[in-house]
Design a protein around this motif. Sequence first.
Motif, short mmCIF file in Angstrom:
data_model
loop_
_atom_site.label_atom_id
_atom_site.label_comp_id
_atom_site.label_asym_id
_atom_site.label_seq_id
_atom_site.Cartn_x
_atom_site.Cartn_y
_atom_site.Cartn_z
N PRO A 300 1.12 -7.37 -11.39
CA PRO A 300 -0.32 -7.67 -11.30
C PRO A 300 -0.95 -7.29 -9.96
O PRO A 300 -2.18 -7.31 -9.83
N TYR A 301 -0.13 -6.95 -8.95
CA TYR A 301 -0.65 -6.72 -7.61
C TYR A 301 -1.15 -5.29 -7.42
O TYR A 301 -0.57 -4.34 -7.96
N LEU A 302 -2.23 -5.16 -6.66
CA LEU A 302 -2.76 -3.84 -6.34
C LEU A 302 -1.73 -3.05 -5.53
O LEU A 302 -1.48 -1.87 -5.81
N PHE A 303 -1.13 -3.71 -4.55
CA PHE A 303 -0.10 -3.08 -3.74
C PHE A 303 1.25 -3.61 -4.23
O PHE A 303 1.79 -4.57 -3.69
N ALA A 304 1.76 -2.98 -5.28
CA ALA A 304 2.96 -3.47 -5.95
C ALA A 304 4.20 -3.19 -5.11
O ALA A 304 4.34 -2.11 -4.51
N GLY A 305 5.10 -4.17 -5.08
CA GLY A 305 6.36 -3.99 -4.37
C GLY A 305 7.42 -3.41 -5.29
O GLY A 305 7.19 -3.18 -6.48
N LYS A 306 8.62 -3.20 -4.75
CA LYS A 306 9.72 -2.65 -5.55
C LYS A 306 10.25 -3.67 -6.53
O LYS A 306 10.68 -3.33 -7.63
N ALA A 307 10.24 -4.96 -6.12
CA ALA A 307 10.72 -6.02 -7.00
C ALA A 307 9.70 -6.27 -8.11
O ALA A 307 8.49 -6.24 -7.88
N LYS A 308 10.19 -6.51 -9.31
CA LYS A 308 9.32 -6.70 -10.46
C LYS A 308 8.38 -7.90 -10.27
O LYS A 308 8.82 -9.01 -9.98
N GLY A 309 7.09 -7.66 -10.44
CA GLY A 309 6.10 -8.72 -10.36
C GLY A 309 5.80 -9.23 -8.96
O GLY A 309 5.11 -10.23 -8.81
N LYS A 310 6.30 -8.55 -7.92
CA LYS A 310 6.12 -8.99 -6.54
C LYS A 310 5.21 -8.03 -5.78
O LYS A 310 5.16 -6.83 -6.08
N PRO A 311 4.48 -8.55 -4.77
CA PRO A 311 3.63 -7.66 -3.95
C PRO A 311 4.46 -6.86 -2.95
O PRO A 311 5.66 -7.10 -2.78
N LEU A 312 3.81 -5.94 -2.30
CA LEU A 312 4.44 -5.10 -1.29
C LEU A 312 5.05 -5.96 -0.17
O LEU A 312 4.46 -6.96 0.24
N GLY A 313 6.22 -5.55 0.30
CA GLY A 313 6.85 -6.25 1.41
C GLY A 313 6.40 -5.68 2.73
O GLY A 313 5.22 -5.37 2.93
N SER A 314 7.32 -5.46 3.63
CA SER A 314 6.97 -4.96 4.96
C SER A 314 6.57 -3.49 4.92
O SER A 314 7.18 -2.68 4.23
N ALA A 315 5.52 -3.17 5.69
CA ALA A 315 5.08 -1.78 5.84
C ALA A 315 5.24 -1.33 7.28
O ALA A 315 4.63 -0.35 7.71
N ARG A 316 6.06 -2.04 8.03
CA ARG A 316 6.18 -1.83 9.47
C ARG A 316 6.65 -0.42 9.81
O ARG A 316 6.07 0.25 10.68
N LYS A 317 7.71 0.05 9.15
CA LYS A 317 8.26 1.37 9.46
C LYS A 317 7.25 2.49 9.15
O LYS A 317 7.08 3.43 9.92
N THR A 318 6.57 2.36 8.01
CA THR A 318 5.56 3.35 7.64
C THR A 318 4.41 3.34 8.63
O THR A 318 3.87 4.39 9.00
N PHE A 319 4.02 2.14 9.08
CA PHE A 319 2.92 2.02 10.03
C PHE A 319 3.25 2.75 11.33
O PHE A 319 2.42 3.50 11.87
N ILE A 320 4.46 2.56 11.84
CA ILE A 320 4.88 3.25 13.07
C ILE A 320 4.87 4.76 12.86
O ILE A 320 4.42 5.53 13.73
N LYS A 321 5.33 5.20 11.69
CA LYS A 321 5.36 6.64 11.37
C LYS A 321 3.95 7.22 11.35
O LYS A 321 3.69 8.30 11.89
N LEU A 322 3.01 6.48 10.76
CA LEU A 322 1.63 6.96 10.68
C LEU A 322 0.94 6.94 12.05
O LEU A 322 0.10 7.81 12.35
N LEU A 323 1.28 5.95 12.88
CA LEU A 323 0.73 5.92 14.24
C LEU A 323 1.16 7.18 15.01
O LEU A 323 0.33 7.81 15.68
N LYS A 324 2.41 7.52 14.91
CA LYS A 324 2.90 8.71 15.61
C LYS A 324 2.25 9.97 15.07
O LYS A 324 1.92 10.89 15.83
#
Length: 391
Positions: A300-324
């Motif tokens: 049901p979540y807009l930002f769906a996580g890998k686990a079924k029915g759960k929202p997105l978890g940490s985006a920390r690594k992607t955030f650092i990658k996009l900052l660079k």
Amino acid sequence: MLKKFKFTDKAIKALPDNPRTSNSTELEVTDTVTQGLKCLVGKTGSKRFLFRYTYNGRKQSISLGRLGDINVAVARQIAQKHRVSLGEGVNPKAERDSTAHLTVNEFFTEHYLPSIKKRKKTWRDDQYRYDVMIAPRLGNLFYRDLRTIDVQQLHLALADQVNKYGTPYAPATCNQALMLMKSMTKYSVNLGVIDDDVCLPVKLFRLNNARTRFLNVYEVKRLLTACREYSNKTLAGYIAILALTGLRCGEVANIKVKDIDVSKRVIHIPITKNGKARSIYLTDAMLSFIAHIPLTADNPYLFAGKAKGKPLGSARKTFIKLLKKAQINPDGVCLHTLRHSAASNLVSAGVSLRLVQEQLQHKSILSTQRYAKLTTESMRKTSEKLSELFS
């Protein structure tokens, strides 16, 4: 002086010291509201609550706690609990003594955790902090054997411990563990598990909460460009919405598809950190990111996580990658920096603190002022304006 009256915090605090010439060590006064509730005043001004009762024909008493550690309302609550036990044929002293062998782990699991689950939205954070930071050092101790020095050593040891990312715990993180211990111990005193709050003397680490690092307008623009070009549209959209709204990470992660009304251009946030519902108005920039987010049929979540029915978890690594990728130095920058940046850039653009407070949903304007750091350019303009007044 009246020996029987309706207890209030003000009335108890106003009680005079037991005269030094008195034959009795403590002066005893009685509450007219809760039967058996007493307050004993020492010759040095100490005040403690007591519950007197009769069990199997014998007069007995049980200490409830000192004024300051508990107040009148809590004393009445504990006394009433003991009266219920008496009504069930149970001696309150025997019931109290049964808790003498409660370990810290048992108290947290059997008493504290069930309590906060009913009144605290972030109870899972407390459970994680307890399991990772407190239980390994203090969990197997009997709560009644816990000493102030044990809590102090835990607090100091955490400062030298590394987290799951391999970096030392920040002072604020160590303080969160200590505040959890303080809350647990205060609750254990209120329940009569222990007599004294051993956490009270332990001081929090001093923090500098003023953030000096935030992304300026040009950095946010470059970050949004990097988000548009990134292949994972769920992660990119999540980071972009954080930057474009100033919402908290949890508020964005928990947005459900049904919470979005494209026709009215609104995102409904059912529960915020403050416990209140709110709405965020959608801009064209936000809609352009949302339109590219792939939806998952069983999530049901807009930002769906890998686990079924759960929202997105940490985006920390992607955030650092996009900052660079956006040529932004990631030192001192975290996802929460985007919220701080939104406030700072709005204030620098001339938006009133009251409107920024509303956008970020701060209870107090003081919280907004803490985020509203001035840019170098705005400070330069202020200096020029001051000079112009005298030219």
